[in-house]
Design an enzyme around this catalytic site. Structure first.
Site, short mmCIF file in Angstrom:
data_model
loop_
_atom_site.label_atom_id
_atom_site.label_comp_id
_atom_site.label_asym_id
_atom_site.label_seq_id
_atom_site.Cartn_x
_atom_site.Cartn_y
_atom_site.Cartn_z
CE1 TYR A 1 -3.97 2.03 0.13
CE2 TYR A 1 -2.57 3.46 1.45
CZ TYR A 1 -3.71 3.25 0.69
OH TYR A 1 -4.58 4.30 0.49
CD GLN B 1 -11.53 2.52 -1.42
OE1 GLN B 1 -11.84 2.31 -0.25
NE2 GLN B 1 -11.37 3.75 -1.88
CG ASN C 1 -6.15 6.91 5.96
OD1 ASN C 1 -6.39 5.71 6.05
ND2 ASN C 1 -6.78 7.70 5.12
CB THR D 1 3.58 10.07 10.69
OG1 THR D 1 3.48 9.48 9.40
CG2 THR D 1 5.02 10.39 11.02
CD GLN E 1 8.50 13.46 10.16
OE1 GLN E 1 7.61 12.63 9.96
NE2 GLN E 1 9.41 13.74 9.23
CG HIS F 1 3.42 12.84 8.25
ND1 HIS F 1 3.54 12.16 7.08
CD2 HIS F 1 4.66 13.01 8.73
CE1 HIS F 1 4.81 11.92 6.84
NE2 HIS F 1 5.52 12.42 7.83
CD GLU G 1 6.22 6.36 11.89
OE1 GLU G 1 5.37 7.21 12.22
OE2 GLU G 1 6.48 6.09 10.72
CG HIS G 2 9.63 9.04 12.61
ND1 HIS G 2 8.38 9.48 12.27
CD2 HIS G 2 10.07 8.31 11.56
CE1 HIS G 2 8.07 9.05 11.06
NE2 HIS G 2 9.07 8.33 10.60
CG ASP H 1 10.12 10.58 6.83
OD1 ASP H 1 10.07 9.55 7.51
OD2 ASP H 1 9.63 11.67 7.20
CD GLU I 1 2.33 -34.19 25.39
OE1 GLU I 1 3.06 -33.21 25.55
OE2 GLU I 1 2.06 -34.66 24.26
CG HIS J 1 0.87 -37.21 18.74
ND1 HIS J 1 -0.47 -37.05 18.59
CD2 HIS J 1 1.45 -36.06 18.32
CE1 HIS J 1 -0.70 -35.84 18.11
NE2 HIS J 1 0.45 -35.22 17.92
N1 LIG Z 1 3.76 4.67 9.72
C1 LIG Z 1 4.41 4.90 8.61
O1 LIG Z 1 5.41 4.26 8.34
C2 LIG Z 1 3.92 5.94 7.66
C3 LIG Z 1 2.69 6.49 7.84
N2 LIG Z 1 2.17 7.37 6.95
C4 LIG Z 1 0.82 7.85 7.23
O2 LIG Z 1 0.02 7.52 6.12
C5 LIG Z 1 -1.11 8.35 6.17
C6 LIG Z 1 -1.49 8.78 4.78
O3 LIG Z 1 -2.81 9.19 4.87
P1 LIG Z 1 -3.62 9.76 3.65
O4 LIG Z 1 -2.93 10.94 3.14
O5 LIG Z 1 -5.02 9.93 4.13
O6 LIG Z 1 -3.53 8.66 2.52
P2 LIG Z 1 -4.02 7.14 2.47
O7 LIG Z 1 -3.65 6.67 1.12
O8 LIG Z 1 -3.53 6.39 3.65
O9 LIG Z 1 -5.59 7.21 2.59
C7 LIG Z 1 -6.38 7.71 1.57
C8 LIG Z 1 -7.61 6.86 1.45
O10 LIG Z 1 -8.37 6.95 2.65
C9 LIG Z 1 -9.69 6.63 2.35
N3 LIG Z 1 -10.59 7.46 3.15
C10 LIG Z 1 -10.53 8.79 3.33
N4 LIG Z 1 -11.55 9.19 4.12
C11 LIG Z 1 -12.25 8.09 4.44
C12 LIG Z 1 -13.41 7.85 5.24
N5 LIG Z 1 -14.04 8.86 5.88
N6 LIG Z 1 -13.86 6.59 5.36
C13 LIG Z 1 -13.23 5.57 4.74
N7 LIG Z 1 -12.13 5.74 3.97
C14 LIG Z 1 -11.66 6.98 3.83
C15 LIG Z 1 -9.90 6.88 0.89
O11 LIG Z 1 -10.31 5.69 0.29
C16 LIG Z 1 -8.53 7.28 0.34
O12 LIG Z 1 -8.21 6.58 -0.82
C17 LIG Z 1 -0.80 9.50 7.11
O13 LIG Z 1 -1.51 9.33 8.30
C18 LIG Z 1 0.70 9.36 7.35
O14 LIG Z 1 1.09 9.81 8.59
C19 LIG Z 1 2.85 7.75 5.82
C20 LIG Z 1 4.10 7.22 5.58
C21 LIG Z 1 4.73 6.29 6.49
O1 LIG Z 2 5.64 7.84 9.04
C1 LIG Z 2 6.58 7.94 8.25
O2 LIG Z 2 7.53 7.15 8.21
C2 LIG Z 2 6.58 9.12 7.32
O3 LIG Z 2 7.21 10.16 8.01
C3 LIG Z 2 7.22 8.85 5.98
S1 LIG Z 2 6.91 10.14 4.84
O4 LIG Z 2 7.46 11.39 5.34
O5 LIG Z 2 5.49 10.25 4.67
O6 LIG Z 2 7.56 9.77 3.57
ZN LIG Z 3 7.62 12.18 7.38
#
Ligand SMILES: NC(=O)C1=CN([C@@H]2O[C@H](COP(=O)(O)OP(=O)(O)OC[C@H]3O[C@@H](n4cnc5c(N)ncnc54)[C@H](O)[C@@H]3O)[C@@H](O)[C@H]2O)C=CC1
Ligand SMILES: O=C(O)[C@@H](O)CS(=O)(=O)O
Ligand SMILES: [Zn+2]
Length: 435
Positions: free
Chosen positions: A119, A181, A204, A227, A249, A252, A319-320, A353, A407, A412
């Protein structure tokens, strides 16, 4: 000294968790029952997208044409760093074997999953780097079939640089579908995709929850949701850099926590003043995200000394984790819970990142208490095998028969009995359960 919260967050990662779970469960159930069409309906509803979802070779080539050479070079640079780091990590995984007893050998093998669903988030920002992080590691691990999936923009589709990066790093298919989806399509094998053995990648709260719910029927790398970032800083830290890094950060999303833990009151107070100012200087989308993230999730915590700071950080299990303090070696050996650690002012989370080679798909919401981030190991199954000579297994057979009988597992026991009787017909064995 107890932790003194100069700013305490009114919200945590668990806020709204049950509502998110209900929404995601409902979408997954509907898609499992309704198949491709149900997924397309959600793409229309959430992303206002009605175009082609499984990209053709022509569409991939057309996307590449739109990526400027300078960006291609940067993507190639980041890809190379991530690939070489992943290859080095893979080299730590060795196949081993042991003569457990003379004549009985047991071994360990590492077998990659056959199909991975990666993803790549794309709701707010175009996460090109996530395509590099997920697809490259799957490729290095030896996964046979890799799907990359990312949300399309209305009328545009997936960002061309994401398509370009996913293809360069080795994706076999690219699916223009986001959120629950997209995750469902890779898990259930919609649109002719192979069913994923493992789902990886960040997203997200909806994406993270979908992975959590589906875990079991499909493997997941970890919970890699919104994040979060924590900075440990002492009096030697530059307050401006601390504040810029926190804001960096917080952009995000509205639910991305950033925390400062320090033993220096002056630094804490300077940060409290400077962070809101820096947020106001960001472009609109980034400003709105960072403003809400700081207001609802941001914290500034004053501790008595570095030991208290380290203990506090381990409780948050960020996370970071960034350290801008004296004696970096002490911190490296003391800290225990983080997804990725950034030691010293000379490096920063954004380097990891985007381009420095360590993976940015990392555990959030305290899951760094039990796991690290994405690496080739997450795609590898550590399995065991054994073989034996008749003589070598003799003692094992006797022990097996007696333990099984104790047992109550007579079936067995008999699998051992029958072998001892066949291979050693002249011998008597006491195979009754030990009293
Ligand atoms: N933990 C990690 O390693 C990393 C985490 N992240 C996180 O990824 C996330 C990216 O988030 P987004 O920009 O939103 O992109 P995303 O691609 O994660 O989510 C977008 C999708 O969310 C769905 N969506 C939006 N609102 C909705 C609702 N109300 N109900 C159901 N589905 C819904 C839609 O289908 C849309 O395609 C951020 O929270 C960021 O911090 C990003 C990079 C690394
Ligand atoms: O959660 C993460 O790792 C993000 O900070 C990565 S990025 O900055 O969205 O590429
Ligand atoms: Zn970042």
């Amino acid at each position: 000294m107890a932790r003194d919260y100069l700013k305490k967050a009114p919200k945590t990662a668990r806020t709204d968790a049950s509502e998110t779970r209900k929404i995601v469960m409902d979408i997954l159930d509907t898609i499992e029952a309704g198949g491709d069409q149900a997924a397309l309906d959600y793409a229309k509803k959430f992303d206002k997208y009605e175009g082609n979802v499984l990209l053709t070779a022509d569409e991939i080539a057309a996307a590449a044409e739109k990526v400027p050479q300078k960006l291609r070079d940067d993507i190639a640079f980041a890809h190379d760093n991530v690939r070489r780091f992943a290859e080095t990590q893979k080299s730590t995984l060795s196949e081993v074997q042991l003569d457990v007893v003379p004549g009985l050998i047991a071994g360990q093998k590492a077998i990659p999953c056959r199909a991975a669903g990666c993803y790549v988030p794309g709701g707010r920002y175009s996460h090109v780097a996530s395509a590099i992080m997920t697809v490259t590691t799957a490729k290095v691990a030896g996964v046979n079939n890799i799907t990359a999936c990312s949300p399309p923009r209305p009328g545009e589709g997936v960002h061309p640089a994401i398509v370009y990066a996913a293809n360069l790093c080795g994706a076999d298919q690219i699916l223009a579908m986001g959120g629950v989806q997209g995750v469902a399509a890779m898990t259930f094998g919609l649109f002719g995709l192979p069913k994923a053995d493992i789902l990886v990648g960040p997203g997200n709260q909806f994406v993270a929850e979908a992975k959590r719910i589906l875990f079991g029927r499909v493997g997941i790398d970890m919970i890699a949701g919104p994040t979060d970032s924590l900075i440990l800083a002492d009096k030697t830290a530059d307050p401006e850099i601390v504040a810029v890094d926190l804001v960096g950060q917080a952009e995000h999303g509205y639910n991305s926590p950033v925390w400062l833990v320090t033993d220096d009151r002056a630094l804490a107070e300077a940060t409290l003043t400077r962070v809101p100012e820096l947020i106001e200087e960001l472009p609109e989308l980034n400003r709105d995200n960072a403003r809400a993230a700081w207001r609802d999730y941001g914290e500034v915590i004053l501790c008595g000394d570095r030991e208290e700071m380290a203990a506090c950080s381990d409780d948050y299990a960020p996370e970071h984790l960034t350290v801008q303090a004296e004696d970096l070696d002490w911190w490296l050996s003391r800290l225990q819970c983080y997804g990725s650690l950034f030691l010293g002012e000379e490096t920063t989370v954004a380097y990891g990142d985007k381009a420095s080679g360590t993976n940015h798909v990392l555990p959030t919401s305290q899951s760094a208490k039990y796991t690290g981030g994405l690496s080739v190991h997450k795609y590898m199954k550590i399995v065991t095998w054994q073989r034996a000579t008749r003589e070598g297994a003799k003692r094992v057979a006797e022990a097996t028969a007696r333990i099984s009988r104790l047992e109550g597992m007579e079936g067995h026991a008999r699998t051992a009995d029958v072998r001892l009787a066949k291979y050693f017909p002249g011998e008597n064995f006491d195979l009754s359960a030990a009293e």
